[in-house]
Design an enzyme around this catalytic site. Sequence first.
Site, PDB file in Angstrom:
ATOM      1  N   GLU A  43      14.356  17.968 -54.186  1.00 60.39           N
ATOM      2  CA  GLU A  43      12.963  18.166 -54.610  1.00 60.39           C
ATOM      3  C   GLU A  43      12.765  19.577 -55.154  1.00 60.39           C
ATOM      4  O   GLU A  43      13.155  20.561 -54.525  1.00 60.39           O
ATOM      5  CB  GLU A  43      12.029  17.924 -53.416  1.00 60.39           C
ATOM      6  CG  GLU A  43      10.557  18.110 -53.740  1.00 60.39           C
ATOM      7  CD  GLU A  43       9.638  17.828 -52.561  1.00 60.39           C
ATOM      8  OE1 GLU A  43       8.406  17.801 -52.775  1.00 60.39           O
ATOM      9  OE2 GLU A  43      10.137  17.636 -51.432  1.00 60.39           O
ATOM     10  N   LYS A 132       4.846  13.336 -58.565  1.00 56.01           N
ATOM     11  CA  LYS A 132       4.342  13.031 -57.228  1.00 56.01           C
ATOM     12  C   LYS A 132       2.858  12.685 -57.291  1.00 56.01           C
ATOM     13  O   LYS A 132       2.057  13.439 -57.847  1.00 56.01           O
ATOM     14  CB  LYS A 132       4.576  14.227 -56.292  1.00 56.01           C
ATOM     15  CG  LYS A 132       4.249  13.953 -54.835  1.00 56.01           C
ATOM     16  CD  LYS A 132       4.394  15.207 -53.968  1.00 56.01           C
ATOM     17  CE  LYS A 132       5.820  15.499 -53.594  1.00 56.01           C
ATOM     18  NZ  LYS A 132       5.903  16.561 -52.539  1.00 56.01           N
ATOM     19  N   CYS A 166       9.489  12.882 -51.240  1.00 53.30           N
ATOM     20  CA  CYS A 166       9.061  13.375 -49.934  1.00 53.30           C
ATOM     21  C   CYS A 166       8.065  12.430 -49.274  1.00 53.30           C
ATOM     22  O   CYS A 166       8.344  11.254 -49.135  1.00 53.30           O
ATOM     23  CB  CYS A 166       8.523  14.806 -50.077  1.00 53.30           C
ATOM     24  SG  CYS A 166       8.654  15.795 -48.560  1.00 53.30           S
TER      25      CYS A 166
END
Length: 312
Positions: A43, A132, A166
């Site tokens: 990430e 995201k 995540c």
Amino acid sequence: MKVKVGVVQDYPVFFDREKTLDKMESILSDNAGHGYQLLVFPESFIPGYPRGFTFGASVGKRSEAGKDLYAEYHDQSVDLKGNALKRLEELSRAYQTYLVVGITERSAEHGSLFCSMVYISPTSGLLGVHRKIKPTGTERVIWSEASGEDLVTFDTEIGKLGGLICWENYMPLARMAMYQKGIEIYIAPTADARESWVASMRHIALEGRCFVLGCNQHITRSMIPERYHDMLTEEEEEMCPGGSVIVSPSGEVLAGPLWNSTGIVSAIIDLDEIARQKLDFDVNGHYSRKDIFEFRVDKQPDIYNEKKPPNG
């Protein structure tokens, strides 16, 4: 079909886009003879996941020093219309390896930053980008939210690729958005280094009957340039011990988790195993109960064939 995959557990050159790209090239060169068909990087690997940085922000207040750091971070982030993307495409082509790379993306349209992962093909270049949809906690200070159009999947020569970043992976409906596209290789870069994260990766593999590649970083305080140390809230030397892992559609851990060191977690995965495991459970098939439940994702695109124009 068997595919050799690798999850790169490493750290970038904070916050330096070009030197991090140099490091990526070195990693690819060092492993050129190992036959990887897919390599995943953590990430926000470019220009670095800003663990422990506050950017001088508290409720109702932002410091000038924090704004200066944000401007530096913004400048070192990746513009997908710039040279950094071209270099990633060149690396993918030179080493004949699909790359999925976590980046902080600088939006050319309105200037905001996104936590993204880019999918690069050795033959087609940029396939697309997932941004995201929900930054976690104080990540919201620096990263904007994306929408359903960024819930992307890709039908490639090595299987159907997709994934979430995540704690998006804790969003059941976001996971279902991936499953309904028939995802085969589910990619989950993260900054979560708790042992419970490995359990989550196993759960997703069992739930989606797909291979899951969980990719984390290994970061210590000494890996971050000293000039940033006064801005860190974390005083411990060990900041992120890693935990990268590869899991099969039966929930079996094939490789990893790797703790407290850098390295590549690798496995040869057999995509035929997916159909075998769907005899027991198929989240998008005989277990979906579409006569009871209705599921719709606003603006989610169809799965991209590798030869079709992607988003991004």
